[in-house]
Scaffold this motif. Structure first.
Motif, short mmCIF file in Angstrom:
data_model
loop_
_atom_site.label_atom_id
_atom_site.label_comp_id
_atom_site.label_asym_id
_atom_site.label_seq_id
_atom_site.Cartn_x
_atom_site.Cartn_y
_atom_site.Cartn_z
N GLY A 227 -11.71 -11.50 4.35
CA GLY A 227 -12.45 -10.57 3.49
C GLY A 227 -13.11 -9.43 4.24
N ARG A 228 -13.34 -9.60 5.52
CA ARG A 228 -14.02 -8.58 6.32
C ARG A 228 -13.11 -7.94 7.36
N CYS A 229 -11.80 -8.16 7.23
CA CYS A 229 -10.87 -7.55 8.19
C CYS A 229 -10.90 -6.03 8.07
N LYS A 230 -10.43 -5.35 9.10
CA LYS A 230 -10.40 -3.88 9.06
C LYS A 230 -9.22 -3.36 8.24
N TYR A 231 -8.06 -3.99 8.41
CA TYR A 231 -6.85 -3.54 7.73
C TYR A 231 -6.06 -4.72 7.20
N PHE A 232 -5.28 -4.44 6.15
CA PHE A 232 -4.24 -5.34 5.69
C PHE A 232 -2.93 -4.66 6.05
N ILE A 233 -2.05 -5.40 6.71
CA ILE A 233 -0.72 -4.86 6.98
C ILE A 233 0.25 -5.62 6.08
N PHE A 234 0.90 -4.86 5.20
CA PHE A 234 1.91 -5.41 4.30
C PHE A 234 3.26 -5.09 4.93
N ILE A 235 4.03 -6.14 5.16
CA ILE A 235 5.29 -5.95 5.87
C ILE A 235 6.43 -6.69 5.17
N ASP A 236 7.57 -6.03 5.11
CA ASP A 236 8.79 -6.65 4.64
C ASP A 236 9.48 -7.20 5.88
N THR A 237 9.52 -8.49 6.02
CA THR A 237 10.06 -9.10 7.24
C THR A 237 11.57 -8.93 7.36
N ASP A 238 12.24 -8.55 6.28
CA ASP A 238 13.69 -8.31 6.35
C ASP A 238 14.01 -6.95 6.96
N THR A 239 13.20 -5.94 6.62
CA THR A 239 13.45 -4.58 7.10
C THR A 239 12.48 -4.14 8.19
N MET A 240 11.38 -4.88 8.35
CA MET A 240 10.29 -4.56 9.28
C MET A 240 9.54 -3.27 8.90
N GLN A 241 9.74 -2.79 7.68
CA GLN A 241 8.95 -1.66 7.21
C GLN A 241 7.59 -2.19 6.82
N TYR A 242 6.55 -1.43 7.15
CA TYR A 242 5.20 -1.90 6.86
C TYR A 242 4.30 -0.76 6.40
N GLU A 243 3.22 -1.17 5.78
CA GLU A 243 2.17 -0.26 5.33
C GLU A 243 0.84 -0.86 5.74
N ALA A 244 0.02 -0.07 6.41
CA ALA A 244 -1.33 -0.51 6.78
C ALA A 244 -2.32 0.11 5.79
N VAL A 245 -3.16 -0.76 5.22
CA VAL A 245 -4.13 -0.31 4.23
C VAL A 245 -5.51 -0.74 4.68
N GLU A 246 -6.42 0.21 4.75
CA GLU A 246 -7.79 -0.10 5.14
C GLU A 246 -8.43 -1.02 4.10
N ASN A 247 -9.17 -2.00 4.55
CA ASN A 247 -9.86 -2.93 3.66
C ASN A 247 -11.12 -2.27 3.13
N LEU A 248 -11.09 -1.83 1.90
CA LEU A 248 -12.21 -1.13 1.28
C LEU A 248 -13.38 -2.05 0.95
N TRP A 249 -13.17 -3.35 1.02
CA TRP A 249 -14.20 -4.31 0.61
C TRP A 249 -14.92 -4.95 1.80
N ARG A 250 -14.56 -4.58 3.02
CA ARG A 250 -15.12 -5.27 4.18
C ARG A 250 -16.62 -5.12 4.33
N ASP A 251 -17.21 -4.08 3.78
CA ASP A 251 -18.66 -3.88 3.88
C ASP A 251 -19.40 -4.22 2.58
N ALA A 252 -18.71 -4.85 1.64
CA ALA A 252 -19.33 -5.20 0.36
C ALA A 252 -20.49 -6.17 0.58
N GLN A 253 -21.52 -6.02 -0.21
CA GLN A 253 -22.68 -6.92 -0.12
C GLN A 253 -22.28 -8.36 -0.42
N GLN A 254 -21.43 -8.53 -1.42
CA GLN A 254 -20.95 -9.87 -1.78
C GLN A 254 -19.59 -9.75 -2.44
N GLY A 255 -18.84 -10.82 -2.42
CA GLY A 255 -17.54 -10.84 -3.08
C GLY A 255 -16.42 -10.13 -2.34
N ALA A 256 -16.62 -9.85 -1.05
CA ALA A 256 -15.59 -9.13 -0.28
C ALA A 256 -14.27 -9.91 -0.30
#
Length: 105
Positions: free
Chosen positions: A21-50
Motif C-alpha cells: 500500500g505504501r510502495c512508490k510504483y506499481f509495475i504492470f507487466i505482460d510476462t509474455d511480451t515483457m512490455q510494462y507500464e510503471a504507475v506511481e502509487n497515488l495512495w502511498r501517502d494516504a492517511q488511512q486506507g492506502a
C-alpha cells in the motif's frame, strides 16, 4: 500473463518495494511480451486506507498475480476477492520476473 509488482522505481532494474500500500510504483507487466507500464502509487501517502485503495486499483488492471513484500489485511481481502494470486519476493524486478519464468508460474 499480466502481473503487478510493487517497485521502488519505474523500470525493471528497480528494486521490489516490500510495502504494498505504501510502495512508490506499481509495475504492470505482460510476462509474455515483457512490455510494462510503471504507475506511481497515488495512495502511498494516504492517511488511512492506502492498501485498500491500492488494492482496488491493482484489481481494476486485470492482473492475475501480485508480487510484493508484505500486504496488509484490507488490501489482501480486496486482492484475493478479485482472484489475484499473491506472491512474496524481494530483489530486482527483472530478477524476480526471470525467476518466475524459470519456475513456470
Amino acid at each position: 500473463m499480466k502481473i503487478c509488482i510493487t517497485s521502488q522505481g519505474n523500470d525493471l532494474n528497480s528494486e521490489l518495494d516490500p510495502r504494498f500500500g505504501r510502495c512508490k510504483y506499481f509495475i504492470f507487466i505482460d510476462t509474455d511480451t515483457m512490455q510494462y507500464e510503471a504507475v506511481e502509487n497515488l495512495w502511498r501517502d494516504a492517511q488511512q486506507g492506502a492498501g485498500t485503495q491500492a488494492g482496488q486499483f491493482v484489481a481494476s488492471k486485470g492482473v492475475k498475480a501480485l508480487i510484493t513484500g508484505k500486504i496488509g489485511p484490507g488490501a489482501e481481502r480486496v486482492i484475493k476477492a478479485a482472484g489475484i494470486k499473491v506472491l512474496e519476493a524481494h530483489g530486482k524486478i527483472i530478477d524476480v520476473i526471470n525467476k518466475l519464468q524459470e519456475e513456470g508460474k
